[in-house]
Write a protein that holds these residues in place. Structure first.
Motif, mmCIF file in Angstrom:
data_model
loop_
_atom_site.group_PDB
_atom_site.id
_atom_site.type_symbol
_atom_site.label_atom_id
_atom_site.label_comp_id
_atom_site.label_asym_id
_atom_site.label_seq_id
_atom_site.Cartn_x
_atom_site.Cartn_y
_atom_site.Cartn_z
ATOM 1 N N ASN A 140 0.863 -1.181 0.000
ATOM 2 C CA ASN A 140 0.000 0.000 0.000
ATOM 3 C C ASN A 140 0.902 1.234 0.000
ATOM 4 O OD1 ASN A 140 -2.026 1.837 0.221
ATOM 5 N ND2 ASN A 140 -2.908 1.004 2.097
ATOM 6 N N PRO A 141 1.222 1.765 -1.183
ATOM 7 C CA PRO A 141 2.196 2.857 -1.270
ATOM 8 C C PRO A 141 1.719 4.118 -0.552
ATOM 9 C CG PRO A 141 1.062 2.575 -3.365
ATOM 10 C CD PRO A 141 0.656 1.420 -2.501
ATOM 11 N N THR A 142 2.650 4.792 0.094
ATOM 12 C CA THR A 142 2.314 6.050 0.763
ATOM 13 C C THR A 142 2.138 7.173 -0.249
ATOM 14 O OG1 THR A 142 4.678 6.480 1.076
ATOM 15 C CG2 THR A 142 3.503 5.396 2.881
ATOM 16 N N GLU A 143 2.812 7.039 -1.382
ATOM 17 C CA GLU A 143 2.679 8.040 -2.444
ATOM 18 C C GLU A 143 1.692 7.531 -3.483
ATOM 19 O OE1 GLU A 143 5.370 10.340 -5.846
ATOM 20 O OE2 GLU A 143 6.272 8.840 -4.521
ATOM 21 N N ARG A 144 0.613 8.263 -3.673
ATOM 22 C CA ARG A 144 -0.425 7.863 -4.613
ATOM 23 C C ARG A 144 -0.273 8.608 -5.931
ATOM 24 N NH1 ARG A 144 -2.956 3.109 -3.827
ATOM 25 N NH2 ARG A 144 -3.183 2.761 -1.595
ATOM 26 N N GLY A 191 -1.570 0.294 -6.478
ATOM 27 C CA GLY A 191 -1.285 1.452 -7.316
ATOM 28 C C GLY A 191 -0.193 1.185 -8.338
ATOM 29 N N HIS A 192 0.806 2.064 -8.375
ATOM 30 C CA HIS A 192 1.879 1.947 -9.370
ATOM 31 C C HIS A 192 2.848 0.807 -9.067
ATOM 32 C CE1 HIS A 192 3.576 4.408 -6.122
ATOM 33 N NE2 HIS A 192 4.769 4.017 -6.528
ATOM 34 N N LEU A 193 2.649 0.106 -7.957
ATOM 35 C CA LEU A 193 3.524 -1.021 -7.615
ATOM 36 C C LEU A 193 3.004 -2.357 -8.156
ATOM 37 C CD1 LEU A 193 4.350 -0.126 -3.894
ATOM 38 C CD2 LEU A 193 5.678 0.394 -5.949
ATOM 39 N N LEU A 216 3.386 -8.378 -9.808
ATOM 40 C CA LEU A 216 2.782 -9.280 -10.792
ATOM 41 C C LEU A 216 3.704 -9.594 -11.962
ATOM 42 C CD1 LEU A 216 -0.816 -7.727 -10.939
ATOM 43 C CD2 LEU A 216 -0.077 -9.745 -9.670
ATOM 44 N N ARG A 217 4.923 -9.091 -11.934
ATOM 45 C CA ARG A 217 5.819 -9.253 -13.084
ATOM 46 C C ARG A 217 6.069 -10.723 -13.414
ATOM 47 N NH1 ARG A 217 9.314 -5.909 -11.784
ATOM 48 N NH2 ARG A 217 8.706 -4.275 -13.232
ATOM 49 N N ALA A 218 6.248 -11.562 -12.417
ATOM 50 C CA ALA A 218 6.575 -12.969 -12.664
ATOM 51 C C ALA A 218 5.457 -13.701 -13.398
ATOM 52 C CB ALA A 218 6.882 -13.670 -11.339
ATOM 53 N N GLU A 219 4.220 -13.248 -13.230
ATOM 54 C CA GLU A 219 3.083 -13.923 -13.849
ATOM 55 C C GLU A 219 2.542 -13.163 -15.055
ATOM 56 O OE1 GLU A 219 0.162 -14.653 -10.834
ATOM 57 O OE2 GLU A 219 1.676 -15.090 -9.330
ATOM 58 N N MET A 220 3.253 -12.131 -15.476
ATOM 59 C CA MET A 220 2.759 -11.283 -16.550
ATOM 60 C C MET A 220 2.950 -11.937 -17.919
ATOM 61 S SD MET A 220 3.862 -7.351 -17.403
ATOM 62 C CE MET A 220 3.611 -6.874 -15.686
ATOM 63 N N PRO A 221 1.886 -12.085 -18.711
ATOM 64 C CA PRO A 221 2.032 -12.624 -20.070
ATOM 65 C C PRO A 221 2.919 -11.716 -20.920
ATOM 66 C CG PRO A 221 -0.276 -12.598 -19.378
ATOM 67 C CD PRO A 221 0.485 -11.800 -18.369
ATOM 68 N N ASP A 281 6.175 3.705 -13.031
ATOM 69 C CA ASP A 281 5.717 4.716 -12.080
ATOM 70 C C ASP A 281 4.283 5.158 -12.341
ATOM 71 O OD1 ASP A 281 8.108 4.786 -10.667
ATOM 72 O OD2 ASP A 281 8.999 6.225 -12.068
ATOM 73 N N ALA A 282 3.604 4.466 -13.238
ATOM 74 C CA ALA A 282 2.235 4.851 -13.592
ATOM 75 C C ALA A 282 1.226 3.941 -12.900
ATOM 76 C CB ALA A 282 2.042 4.791 -15.102
ATOM 77 N N ASN A 283 0.166 4.542 -12.406
ATOM 78 C CA ASN A 283 -0.921 3.801 -11.762
ATOM 79 C C ASN A 283 -1.952 3.447 -12.834
ATOM 80 O OD1 ASN A 283 -2.794 2.714 -10.017
ATOM 81 N ND2 ASN A 283 -3.497 4.688 -9.231
ATOM 82 N N ILE A 284 -1.675 2.371 -13.549
ATOM 83 C CA ILE A 284 -2.453 2.019 -14.736
ATOM 84 C C ILE A 284 -3.559 1.023 -14.401
ATOM 85 C CG2 ILE A 284 -2.341 0.805 -16.957
ATOM 86 C CD1 ILE A 284 0.395 2.023 -17.390
ATOM 87 N N TYR A 285 -4.727 1.300 -14.954
ATOM 88 C CA TYR A 285 -5.843 0.358 -14.912
ATOM 89 C C TYR A 285 -6.028 -0.197 -16.322
ATOM 90 C CZ TYR A 285 -7.231 2.148 -10.320
ATOM 91 O OH TYR A 285 -7.263 2.493 -8.993
ATOM 92 N N LEU A 286 -6.290 -1.484 -16.422
ATOM 93 C CA LEU A 286 -6.501 -2.126 -17.713
ATOM 94 C C LEU A 286 -7.994 -2.330 -17.932
ATOM 95 C CD1 LEU A 286 -3.684 -4.834 -17.526
ATOM 96 C CD2 LEU A 286 -3.562 -2.541 -18.525
ATOM 97 N N LEU A 287 -8.508 -1.771 -19.011
ATOM 98 C CA LEU A 287 -9.931 -1.873 -19.306
ATOM 99 C C LEU A 287 -10.139 -2.571 -20.646
ATOM 100 C CD1 LEU A 287 -11.144 1.716 -18.332
ATOM 101 C CD2 LEU A 287 -11.068 -0.337 -16.908
#
Length: 202
Positions: free
Chosen positions: A43-47, A81-83, A88-93, A104-110
């Motif tokens: 839970n990052p302190t910087e949002r 958030g951006h973390l 999830l890198r190890a399981e990323m396709p 450093d981006a707080n990305i949502y995938l839609l």
């Protein structure tokens, strides 16, 4: 069950009668904590401000199971958030490896659909009153979850073809009295200048 029967069952589920709701179910739009799926979530302190990336389906026009799975996994870790990329890198396709370029981006995938913008606006839809949804022929789904967890292929088949336009009109219809109760929005046309629309606003 045939495809036609399945679509009919989904239409009944997504367009139920408002009389079947109770105040704890509607209108509600909540979120699902990743703690139900992960032992630990940073839970990052910087949002960082949220950014949204639409994921197009494959050449067959559908989102594959692997694609759906990663979208769900990524979005369920929204509290990180951006973390998210770090955990999830190890399981990323491999098809999502481009996310490493935006650490450093707080990305949502839609999920992306060429037929409607439901996945981008479902949180707004879920907060509209039932009467407003019924007036504009919009789905009356019960408690909504944001961010979206998966793409639903059947939505392309059961949502109105002009879903985005209906939602736009419904939002305007609902919001207008809250910002200007001295006039009705249907007295204005789409071509009215913004200065005219705002002349009574405080």
């Amino acid at each position: 069950m045939t495809t036609k029967e399945f679509l009919q069952s989904q239409k009944q589920e997504w367009f139920p009668k408002s009389s079947t709701f109770d105040r704890n179910e509607y209108p509600v739009c909540g979120s699902l904590s990743g703690s139900f799926f992960y032992r630990l979530i940073p839970n990052p302190t910087e949002r960082h401000p949220p950014e949204f990336v639409f994921i197009k389906p494959d050449d067959n026009g559908i989102h594959s199971l692997a694609m759906k799975g990663h979208i769900a996994q990524w979005n369920m870790a929204w509290e990180a958030g951006h973390l998210r990329g770090e955990i999830l890198r190890a399981e990323m396709p491999e098809s999502f490896s481009w996310l490493d370029n935006y650490k450093d981006a707080n990305i949502y995938l839609l999920p992306y659909s060429a037929k409607h913008g439901y996945y981008a606006h479902q949180h707004l839809l879920n907060l509209l009153p039932a009467r407003t949804r019924e007036k504009f022929g919009l789905p009356l789904t019960k408690r909504g979850i944001w961010p979206t967890e998966s793409a639903h292929w059947f939505l392309d088949r059961i949502l109105p073809k002009d879903f985005d336009q209906r939602l736009s009109r419904a939002m305007a219809y609902h919001i207008w009295p809250l910002i200007n109760n001295s006039s009705r929005i249907n007295r204005y046309t789409k071509s009215e200048p913004i200065s005219l629309l705002t002349h009574n606003l405080n």
